[in-house]
Design an enzyme around this catalytic site. Sequence first.
Site, short mmCIF file in Angstrom:
data_model
loop_
_atom_site.label_atom_id
_atom_site.label_comp_id
_atom_site.label_asym_id
_atom_site.label_seq_id
_atom_site.Cartn_x
_atom_site.Cartn_y
_atom_site.Cartn_z
N ASP A 405 0.91 -1.30 -0.10
CA ASP A 405 -0.14 0.26 0.09
C ASP A 405 0.91 1.29 -0.09
O ASP A 405 2.14 1.06 0.12
CB ASP A 405 -0.97 -0.02 1.14
CG ASP A 405 -2.04 0.81 1.03
OD1 ASP A 405 -2.38 1.37 0.12
OD2 ASP A 405 -2.49 1.12 2.42
N GLU A 408 2.45 4.66 -4.32
CA GLU A 408 2.62 5.60 -5.47
C GLU A 408 3.64 6.56 -5.90
O GLU A 408 4.10 6.65 -7.16
CB GLU A 408 1.38 6.66 -5.42
CG GLU A 408 -0.22 5.96 -5.53
CD GLU A 408 -0.53 5.20 -4.34
OE1 GLU A 408 -1.25 4.22 -4.49
OE2 GLU A 408 0.04 5.48 -3.03
N ASP A 483 -8.81 3.36 -2.42
CA ASP A 483 -9.87 4.23 -1.30
C ASP A 483 -11.10 4.67 -1.80
O ASP A 483 -11.14 5.96 -1.89
CB ASP A 483 -8.79 5.14 -0.43
CG ASP A 483 -7.71 4.58 0.27
OD1 ASP A 483 -7.82 3.20 0.47
OD2 ASP A 483 -7.14 5.38 0.80
#
Length: 799
Positions: A405, A408, A483
């Site tokens: 997670d 990015e 999300d």
Amino acid sequence: MIINTELERKGDLYPSKIIKFSKEVDSAFFHTDNNVILKVTVFRDSLLRFRFTTKGYFSDDFSYAIDENHSRGFNKFEVTEEEEYYKILTSKLECHIHKSDLRTGIYDINGNVLMEDELGFHWEEIYEYGGNVVKMSKVSSDGENFYGLGDKATHMNLKGKRLENWATDQYAYQKDQEPLYKAVPFYIGLRGKDAYGVFFDNTFRSFFDFCHERRNVASFWADGGEMNYYFFYGPQMQEVVTSYTDLTGKPELPPLWALGYHQCKWSYYPESKVKEVAAKFRELQIPCDAIYLDIDYMEGFRCFTWNKEYFPDPKRMVAELAGDGFKTIVIIDPGIKIDPEYSVYKEGIENDYFCKRADGPYMKGKVWPGECNFPDYTNPAVREWWAGLFKELIADFGVKGVWNDMNEPAVMEVPTKTFPLDVRHDYDGHPCSHRKAHNIYGTQMARATYEGVKRFSYPKRPFIITRSAYSGAQRYTSSWTGDNVATWEHLWIANVQVQRMSLSGMGFTGSDIGGFAEQPTGELYARWIQLGVFHPFCRTHSSGHHGEQEPWAFGEEVINVTRKFIELRYQLLPYLYTMFWQYIDEGLPMLKPLFYYDQEDTQTHYRTDEFIFGNHILVCPILEPNALGRRMYIPKGQWYNYWTNELVTGGKEMWVDTAFDQIPVFVKAGAIIPKYPVQQYVGEKEIEELTLDVYYKEGKETSVVFEDAQDGYDYTKGRYSLRTFTLTGKENDLVIRQHKEGKYVTPYSNFKINLTGLPFRVQSVEIDNEAVSLEELQLNIHNSLTISKDFSELHIKGI
């Protein structure tokens, strides 16, 4: 923006006339008198690569996206010189390179236009960073449609839209918001009845404009790097998608349990809470194969540690969960807490493994542990180190999968949400700034994680899931859509996102069922489960501070709906596993939008809701509250309503009744759907009989069933079972022929065959040309019968 007054003022530059041409084994080179070179490479007769440089020479040819094992080879490659252009010929394509300005046109062998340059390649020098903004514009015809680009929260048809690829942590994103977590610069064009594809392999921030700025112009550009794109010709969309998936790579088979239902929350802790959730699934008899531990399992959010207060003996807990059929998945983020007493941090500092700013200091950013440094996963030595860190989690503690997670990469409390652009990366020996490495950072983290989990899981298969990805990430990892929000609009978005990801080479994808942010109603959660069980990755996940989101949080009615649909998923596991096999073997998308299924039917070109699950099941979710049915489009062919067995003819829109515990599901006539018995987890039961649901068709249809040991790598050595069933139906006759490949022997001996839609009463049955009594076959009034799995031909005759 391809052309406006601001860009004109800065000064776009264009190639000038061609002054030199040369040809090598698979490539043609065109040199202009202002130092531009175009290299056209023939990968296959239907796959061309276009690579431009403005500096008179090419830099090293390196890409993280391309699978080194992709297939190459062509039957024809000729270059001839005409008065105004050079002509490249393959057995399927004709490509013109104009002498005056290097513009290109691509045509089929009959001369039909597939794609032509408008302005073509042009560029703008970047004085702040160096290099160029590289640009390309194409003529778009009236009625041309565009699809793909991976994880986008917008309509399936991209005509009229502008989109951006810059991996971004977008908490609670909304419809049409740009950009999102993934960068997949691949799109499919549908021009008339011909499909083609373009993969713009450039990891800088990139943009695509599909007739948004100018009505008949489609364009793409990037803030640096090369103009480097691949052209895929169909003419069928399937050929485009499979060719792209072959180029960027396919995964290995996941373990079968990874295709089961998963439960996750931010966060399940302490151990007693994890055990309570697991026990509730077994008590309510809702199948579940995996439970996830979010960041709170760690000691102060330090990766590769355990909070001893919450989890005093993780090895014992993981083993006890495994004893009840639960596989434990743990989260690992890229931020490594700056703490001299923390072993992972110390190793990173000692070996110089962390990303640095341009002037030398380590990149520092705040995430969950506080101030962190970040490994440079573009460095092979760092990936090797990172892989080795998984030994305790996987080999010693028995964790079965890892969830990446925040990759990015996401950084808190900065306006850009990510690294400063001057951060430096190794890029596998091609040093660069974060401008170039940003979009592939998450993929390289997932790659390093995959290599570690695979190493310590062996001889079992690894399971990895990532939030951020670039083209080619599917070789290492599954993914989810980030999300999202507990709204009906987001249920629509999830449906579109996962279809688009499947079409973009990343099939093993799902959404957070029920929504991550905010709290769903029971009805919304039920409708989301009903969609989610038809997604390749199936997981409920939520942000804990919004409330409970387990299936039992919404009352008895929702529990029953959830159980019903998760049980259906577990029954369909052999069908889903076969879908996955065809994905990795042939590059076929597991979910097929209707425009993919029948591109010649213009009524499919703007459909978003309906999709084909595998090859033979049509699914259409309920996307609004209080619905007892909906209008939907039934594609060409004949289809059986799964719930009622009513046969309908497609090629039209129609109303379909449903109840709260149903969504519209149809099975293609002629299909043979394999089913397992309901299990609470994969491996709970020995499969003693494979059920085959056979749907009569007048005509011919082929179905496939792939099976193996459900884990491990024996399937790569031929130890699998691949059964091809050919069904031929006539007025008073049904013949099923079976062909088997592979050395795997399935544990069951018999098929239970359920016959649906027979237009006749069964009079006699022959198996391999020998008559068999109906009593021996246990034929009943529901047209079910039991036969040996080893038959070659089953002949059912009627009156």
